[in-house]
Motif scaffolding. Structure first.
Motif, mmCIF file in Angstrom:
data_model
loop_
_atom_site.group_PDB
_atom_site.id
_atom_site.type_symbol
_atom_site.label_atom_id
_atom_site.label_comp_id
_atom_site.label_asym_id
_atom_site.label_seq_id
_atom_site.Cartn_x
_atom_site.Cartn_y
_atom_site.Cartn_z
ATOM 1 N N LEU A 33 0.822 -1.213 0.000
ATOM 2 C CA LEU A 33 0.000 0.000 0.000
ATOM 3 C C LEU A 33 0.853 1.257 0.000
ATOM 4 O O LEU A 33 0.441 2.294 -0.490
ATOM 5 C CB LEU A 33 -0.958 0.002 1.190
ATOM 6 C CG LEU A 33 -2.070 -1.048 1.123
ATOM 7 C CD1 LEU A 33 -3.034 -0.859 2.285
ATOM 8 C CD2 LEU A 33 -2.837 -0.964 -0.185
ATOM 9 N N GLY A 34 2.039 1.185 0.610
ATOM 10 C CA GLY A 34 2.954 2.318 0.509
ATOM 11 C C GLY A 34 2.675 3.473 1.437
ATOM 12 O O GLY A 34 2.256 4.537 1.014
ATOM 13 N N VAL A 130 -0.642 4.773 -7.064
ATOM 14 C CA VAL A 130 -0.260 3.383 -6.802
ATOM 15 C C VAL A 130 1.260 3.320 -6.683
ATOM 16 O O VAL A 130 1.978 4.010 -7.409
ATOM 17 C CB VAL A 130 -0.796 2.438 -7.912
ATOM 18 C CG1 VAL A 130 -0.266 2.807 -9.283
ATOM 19 C CG2 VAL A 130 -0.472 0.977 -7.593
ATOM 20 N N VAL A 131 1.751 2.502 -5.756
ATOM 21 C CA VAL A 131 3.204 2.420 -5.580
ATOM 22 C C VAL A 131 3.819 1.591 -6.704
ATOM 23 O O VAL A 131 3.208 0.652 -7.203
ATOM 24 C CB VAL A 131 3.563 1.833 -4.198
ATOM 25 C CG1 VAL A 131 3.116 2.797 -3.108
ATOM 26 C CG2 VAL A 131 2.941 0.470 -3.983
ATOM 27 N N GLU A 132 5.043 1.957 -7.104
ATOM 28 C CA GLU A 132 5.655 1.372 -8.299
ATOM 29 C C GLU A 132 5.856 -0.142 -8.182
ATOM 30 O O GLU A 132 5.902 -0.833 -9.191
ATOM 31 C CB GLU A 132 7.012 2.028 -8.560
ATOM 32 C CG GLU A 132 7.956 1.840 -7.373
ATOM 33 C CD GLU A 132 9.350 2.392 -7.598
ATOM 34 O OE1 GLU A 132 9.720 2.620 -8.746
ATOM 35 O OE2 GLU A 132 10.049 2.583 -6.594
ATOM 36 N N ARG A 151 4.636 10.185 -12.566
ATOM 37 C CA ARG A 151 5.371 9.448 -11.534
ATOM 38 C C ARG A 151 5.807 10.446 -10.470
ATOM 39 O O ARG A 151 6.421 11.462 -10.776
ATOM 40 C CB ARG A 151 6.596 8.802 -12.202
ATOM 41 C CG ARG A 151 7.588 8.141 -11.264
ATOM 42 C CD ARG A 151 8.739 7.547 -12.060
ATOM 43 N NE ARG A 151 8.348 6.357 -12.796
ATOM 44 C CZ ARG A 151 8.520 5.107 -12.340
ATOM 45 N NH1 ARG A 151 9.082 4.885 -11.185
ATOM 46 N NH2 ARG A 151 8.117 4.089 -13.064
ATOM 47 N N THR A 152 5.419 10.203 -9.221
ATOM 48 C CA THR A 152 5.944 11.032 -8.141
ATOM 49 C C THR A 152 7.195 10.342 -7.619
ATOM 50 O O THR A 152 7.118 9.269 -7.022
ATOM 51 C CB THR A 152 4.930 11.230 -7.003
ATOM 52 O OG1 THR A 152 4.343 9.981 -6.696
ATOM 53 C CG2 THR A 152 3.843 12.187 -7.410
ATOM 54 N N ARG A 153 8.354 10.954 -7.918
ATOM 55 C CA ARG A 153 9.634 10.340 -7.592
ATOM 56 C C ARG A 153 9.875 10.376 -6.084
ATOM 57 O O ARG A 153 9.510 11.335 -5.423
ATOM 58 C CB ARG A 153 10.754 11.076 -8.332
ATOM 59 C CG ARG A 153 10.587 11.036 -9.837
ATOM 60 C CD ARG A 153 11.677 11.804 -10.534
ATOM 61 N NE ARG A 153 11.739 13.179 -10.074
ATOM 62 C CZ ARG A 153 12.857 13.898 -10.048
ATOM 63 N NH1 ARG A 153 14.004 13.384 -10.457
ATOM 64 N NH2 ARG A 153 12.836 15.138 -9.633
ATOM 65 N N HIS A 154 10.493 9.318 -5.597
ATOM 66 C CA HIS A 154 10.802 9.206 -4.165
ATOM 67 C C HIS A 154 9.607 9.623 -3.312
ATOM 68 O O HIS A 154 9.703 10.478 -2.438
ATOM 69 C CB HIS A 154 12.051 10.019 -3.816
ATOM 70 C CG HIS A 154 13.298 9.376 -4.340
ATOM 71 N ND1 HIS A 154 14.550 9.629 -3.854
ATOM 72 C CD2 HIS A 154 13.473 8.454 -5.323
ATOM 73 C CE1 HIS A 154 15.443 8.892 -4.506
ATOM 74 N NE2 HIS A 154 14.809 8.185 -5.412
ATOM 75 N N ASP A 164 9.161 5.214 -5.724
ATOM 76 C CA ASP A 164 8.282 6.084 -6.507
ATOM 77 C C ASP A 164 6.831 5.619 -6.393
ATOM 78 O O ASP A 164 6.570 4.471 -6.063
ATOM 79 C CB ASP A 164 8.662 6.047 -7.993
ATOM 80 C CG ASP A 164 10.052 6.612 -8.248
ATOM 81 O OD1 ASP A 164 10.664 7.140 -7.303
ATOM 82 O OD2 ASP A 164 10.511 6.507 -9.395
ATOM 83 N N ALA A 165 5.927 6.527 -6.736
ATOM 84 C CA ALA A 165 4.522 6.145 -6.900
ATOM 85 C C ALA A 165 4.086 6.599 -8.289
ATOM 86 O O ALA A 165 4.675 7.520 -8.866
ATOM 87 C CB ALA A 165 3.654 6.783 -5.831
#
Lengths: 183, 178
Positions: A33-34, A130-132, A151-154, A164-165
């Motif tokens: 789930l992250g 969603v998490v990568e 993509r939201t990095r880190h 990432d997500a």
């Protein structure tokens, strides 16, 4: 209750807190789930407060996903951050019973939720995070017609590394096009 | 729920409080702890209610068979400086010296370094509590100093040892997979 082929959606009730308590204390469920939950252990009282808030939240719409056969509750799906002005909302879903994974129940629940979002709530856009590393979820969302938009990095820290997500979305006409195409 | 090899950490529930009160009323258990008996049930209830809105977090330690044997608290968590202090008690005396505390600590350290991205985890140990210090050393904690006459207990001032483990020390003991 909204009925599909194998699963149905019924509104979340405060009494469902024990279901969420069970699902959100299961490491198999939380793993991908992250960082949505700060701690991997939540008490019954904390969960009840969260569910009370969810049930009363005017900007969200939550459903319990249950199998039509036996009425077993298997997960939760909802629209969060509902915004009437932009006609958008964020889709969230967790199938909390690992024994029910890989059977298409999540995809079916998403289809029903999207139908409700676009045809009842008159939304224009439904998006999600969603998490990568959650490949199972990503392929499910693709199957449901969601497009990758960024993509939201880190995005968060997990298993000792920054992860990432991905951001995905589906628009009203894409949803209708898919429905027409599939008859 | 966080699972180790010998223990499980779950969120503490109101129903756990009678066990907590029993432990903290036992001088053998509290001998090296910050608290001394007596502790009342309503006092403990107030503490538990305050947890719901505090930044700290208390986990109940269970054996894999589900027996409640102790608790472990993240007392303060400071995300800006990425540090936290913790405290642990194994309250069921017949479960002492069997590795349960070590196992529970490794579970929480793994969570705090690998999920919460902490840089430093620290704790106090009673200067005379050799058993605890040995357990903390086994988990990778190092003694970094002594707070002299830090607490008044049983009619005298006692020294506390401050121990800590840093992220790179943890990583050496537990390398990243893949």
């Amino acid at each position: 209750m909204l009925k599909g082929e194998n699963v149905g959606l019924r509104p979340l009730e405060t009494e469902d807190a024990w279901l969420l308590y069970r699902w959100f204390n299961d490491q198999r469920v939380l793993e991908d789930l992250g960082a949505e939950h700060l701690y991997f252990a939540i008490s019954m009282e904390e969960e009840r407060r969260i569910v009370e808030h969810m049930v009363n939240d005017q900007d969200a719409l939550w459903f319990i996903v249950q199998r039509l056969k036996g009425e077993e509750a298997i997960g939760i799906v909802g629209l969060a951050n509902l915004e009437a002005r932009t006609a958008s909302a964020e889709l969230r879903i967790v199938i909390g019973e690992p024994g029910q994974w890989g059977k298409g129940h999540g995809a079916e629940a998403i289809q029903m939720l999207l139908d409700h979002a676009f045809n009842v709530k008159n939304l224009h856009r439904v998006y999600l995070r969603v998490v990568e590393y959650n490949q199972r979820a990503i392929s499910c969302y693709k199957k449901c017609g969601f497009m990758l938009e960024g993509r939201t990095r880190h995005d968060h820290f997990h298993k000792g590394r920054w992860r990432d997500a991905l951001r995905m979305s589906i628009l009203e006409d894409e949803f209708r096009g898919r429905k027409d195409a599939s008859g | 729920m966080l699972q180790g090899k010998l223990t499980r950490l779950r969120a503490s529930e109101r129903g756990d409080l009678p066990s907590f009160v029993k432990w903290f009323n036992d001088p053998e258990v509290t001998h090296f702890l910050l608290r001394s008996p007596p502790m009342g049930m309503e006092e403990e209830e107030r503490w538990f209610s305050s947890l719901l809105t505090s930044e700290g977090k208390v986990f109940s330690i269970e054996t894999l068979e589900g027996k409640l044997i102790g608790n472990l608290g993240i007392i303060h968590i400071d995300h800006t400086n990425r540090k936290a202090d913790i405290g642990i008690v194994i309250g069921e005396k017949d479960h002492w010296s069997k590795g349960y505390g070590t196992d529970a600590l490794i579970v929480i350290l793994s969570y705090m370094f690998d999920e919460l991205n902490m840089e430093r985890i620290w704790l106090y140990a009673d200067g005379d509590n050799e058993r605890a210090q040995k357990c903390y050393r086994k988990c990778g904690f190092r003694k970094e100093g002594v707070f002299r006459h830090n607490r008044f207990k049983d009619g005298r001032f006692i020294d506390d040892v401050v121990m800590s483990i840093l992220r790179n020390e943890w990583r050496k003991m537990h390398p990243l997979q893949d």
